[in-house]
Design a protein around this motif. Structure first.
Motif, short mmCIF file in Angstrom:
data_model
loop_
_atom_site.label_atom_id
_atom_site.label_comp_id
_atom_site.label_asym_id
_atom_site.label_seq_id
_atom_site.Cartn_x
_atom_site.Cartn_y
_atom_site.Cartn_z
N LEU A 90 -22.71 -10.18 -19.05
CA LEU A 90 -23.18 -9.24 -18.04
C LEU A 90 -22.56 -9.37 -16.71
N CYS A 91 -21.77 -8.25 -16.03
CA CYS A 91 -21.17 -8.01 -14.94
C CYS A 91 -22.04 -7.90 -13.87
N ALA A 92 -22.02 -8.18 -12.70
CA ALA A 92 -22.73 -7.73 -11.67
C ALA A 92 -21.99 -7.52 -10.31
N SER A 93 -22.68 -7.06 -9.19
CA SER A 93 -21.94 -6.88 -7.93
C SER A 93 -23.14 -6.99 -7.09
N SER A 94 -22.80 -7.26 -5.64
CA SER A 94 -23.60 -7.37 -4.79
C SER A 94 -22.93 -7.10 -3.32
N THR A 95 -23.80 -6.75 -2.37
CA THR A 95 -23.04 -6.62 -0.97
C THR A 95 -23.52 -7.47 0.02
N ARG A 96 -23.13 -7.56 1.14
CA ARG A 96 -23.71 -8.47 2.31
C ARG A 96 -24.68 -8.01 2.90
N ILE A 97 -24.96 -6.80 2.71
CA ILE A 97 -25.91 -6.27 3.58
C ILE A 97 -27.22 -5.98 2.50
N PHE A 98 -28.24 -5.42 2.99
CA PHE A 98 -29.51 -4.78 2.00
C PHE A 98 -29.92 -6.22 1.32
N LYS A 99 -29.94 -7.18 1.59
CA LYS A 99 -30.47 -8.50 1.40
C LYS A 99 -29.89 -8.75 0.04
N ASN A 100 -28.56 -8.58 -0.13
CA ASN A 100 -27.90 -9.12 -1.26
C ASN A 100 -28.49 -8.85 -2.45
N ILE A 101 -28.93 -7.79 -2.85
CA ILE A 101 -29.53 -7.24 -4.11
C ILE A 101 -28.39 -7.22 -5.17
N GLN A 102 -28.49 -7.69 -6.19
CA GLN A 102 -27.49 -7.58 -7.17
C GLN A 102 -27.65 -6.84 -8.29
N TYR A 103 -26.62 -5.71 -8.52
CA TYR A 103 -26.82 -4.75 -9.65
C TYR A 103 -25.87 -5.20 -10.87
N PHE A 104 -26.50 -4.88 -11.97
CA PHE A 104 -25.97 -5.31 -13.37
C PHE A 104 -25.37 -3.97 -14.20
N GLY A 105 -24.34 -4.35 -14.95
CA GLY A 105 -23.67 -3.35 -15.73
C GLY A 105 -24.43 -3.61 -17.05
N ALA A 106 -24.04 -2.52 -17.98
CA ALA A 106 -24.99 -2.39 -19.15
C ALA A 106 -24.39 -3.64 -20.08
N GLY A 107 -23.54 -4.31 -19.88
CA GLY A 107 -23.23 -5.52 -20.75
C GLY A 107 -22.34 -5.34 -22.06
N THR A 108 -21.75 -6.37 -22.30
CA THR A 108 -21.04 -6.18 -23.61
C THR A 108 -21.38 -7.45 -24.46
N ARG A 109 -21.63 -7.00 -25.63
CA ARG A 109 -22.16 -8.02 -26.78
C ARG A 109 -20.75 -8.35 -27.38
N LEU A 110 -20.37 -9.72 -27.36
CA LEU A 110 -19.17 -10.24 -27.98
C LEU A 110 -19.80 -11.02 -29.43
N SER A 111 -19.08 -10.77 -30.42
CA SER A 111 -19.23 -11.58 -31.54
C SER A 111 -18.07 -12.13 -32.27
N VAL A 112 -18.12 -13.11 -32.92
CA VAL A 112 -17.19 -13.74 -33.72
C VAL A 112 -16.81 -13.30 -35.11
N LEU A 113 -15.71 -12.83 -35.54
CA LEU A 113 -15.41 -12.30 -36.92
C LEU A 113 -15.35 -13.71 -37.79
#
Lengths: 113, 110
Positions: A90-113
């Motif tokens: 999961l990747c996320a980002s946040s800003t200095r303002i707005f109480k540092n709420i963190q927002y996430f991307g939809a994710g990448t599911r990684l598997s090993v063959l």
């Protein structure tokens, strides 16, 4: 629409292969993060970046590398040194303002063959 | 002791029930607190920030108890769609690092 885009949604890695997970945000956020989540587990921090051209190791950085050449982009490379890479990333980002709420991307599911 | 601790559950409750979760944190200097909701195989989504005075959003109420170092989430009139894992998140002052609890799983039963 503003948000965080992760690609691909699913990724398969062969033994000994490096793979790169993409994360792009158009929220104009300063800080970006990479987390790993294993089944039934909480989120663990891999790397984070507070500003362009700067990043810090999180709790489980071994076997991973990142770059932050642009504010909107924070790609994660899973190297062959990471022996157990199968997880939900999961990747996320946040800003200095707005109480540092963190927002996430939809994710990448990684598997090993 | 973990920095952020949650009861993993699952909490199995009937529709219409009221359910409460607690989350304890170890750093007394922590200043920002959040509840996120995570559905199976999806990303976490912000449910609500937790303010010192407590805050309410519809059926959801969050409280902060600094003296005992815990935050709580109360869900009233539970719906089937409330079934998810609820993550407690703490952000300490002067840092961009977020600390996640392992989550509390809620199942609302018909």
């Amino acid at each position: 629409d503003g948000g965080i885009t992760q690609s691909p949604k699913y990724l398969f890695r062969k033994e000994g292969q490096n793979v790169t997970l993409s994360c792009e945000q158009n929220l104009n956020h300063d800080a970006m993060y990479w987390y790993r989540q294993d089944p039934g587990q909480g989120l663990r921090l891999i790397y984070y970046s507070q500003i362009v051209n700067d990043f810090q190791k999180g709790d489980i950085a071994e076997g991973y590398s990142v770059s932050r050449e642009k504010k909107e982009s924070f790609p994660l490379t899973v190297t062959s040194a990471q022996k157990n890479p199968t997880a939900f990333y999961l990747c996320a980002s946040s800003t200095r303002i707005f109480k540092n709420i963190q927002y996430f991307g939809a994710g990448t599911r990684l598997s090993v063959l | 002791r973990k920095e952020v601790e949650q009861d993993p559950g699952p909490f199995n409750v009937p529709e219409g029930a009221t359910v409460a979760f607690n989350c304890t944190y170890s750093n007394s200097a922590s200043q920002s607190f959040f509840w996120y909701r995570q559905d199976c195989r999806k990303e976490p989504k912000l449910l609500m920030s937790v303010y010192s005075s407590g805050n309410e959003d519809g059926r959801f109420t969050a409280q902060l108890n600094r003296a005992s170092q815990y935050i709580s989430l109360l869900i009233r009139d539970s719906k089937l769609s409330d079934s998810a894992t609820y993550l407690c998140v703490v952000n300490n002052p002067g840092t961009y690092k977020y600390i996640f609890g392992t989550g509390t799983r809620l199942k609302v039963l018909a």
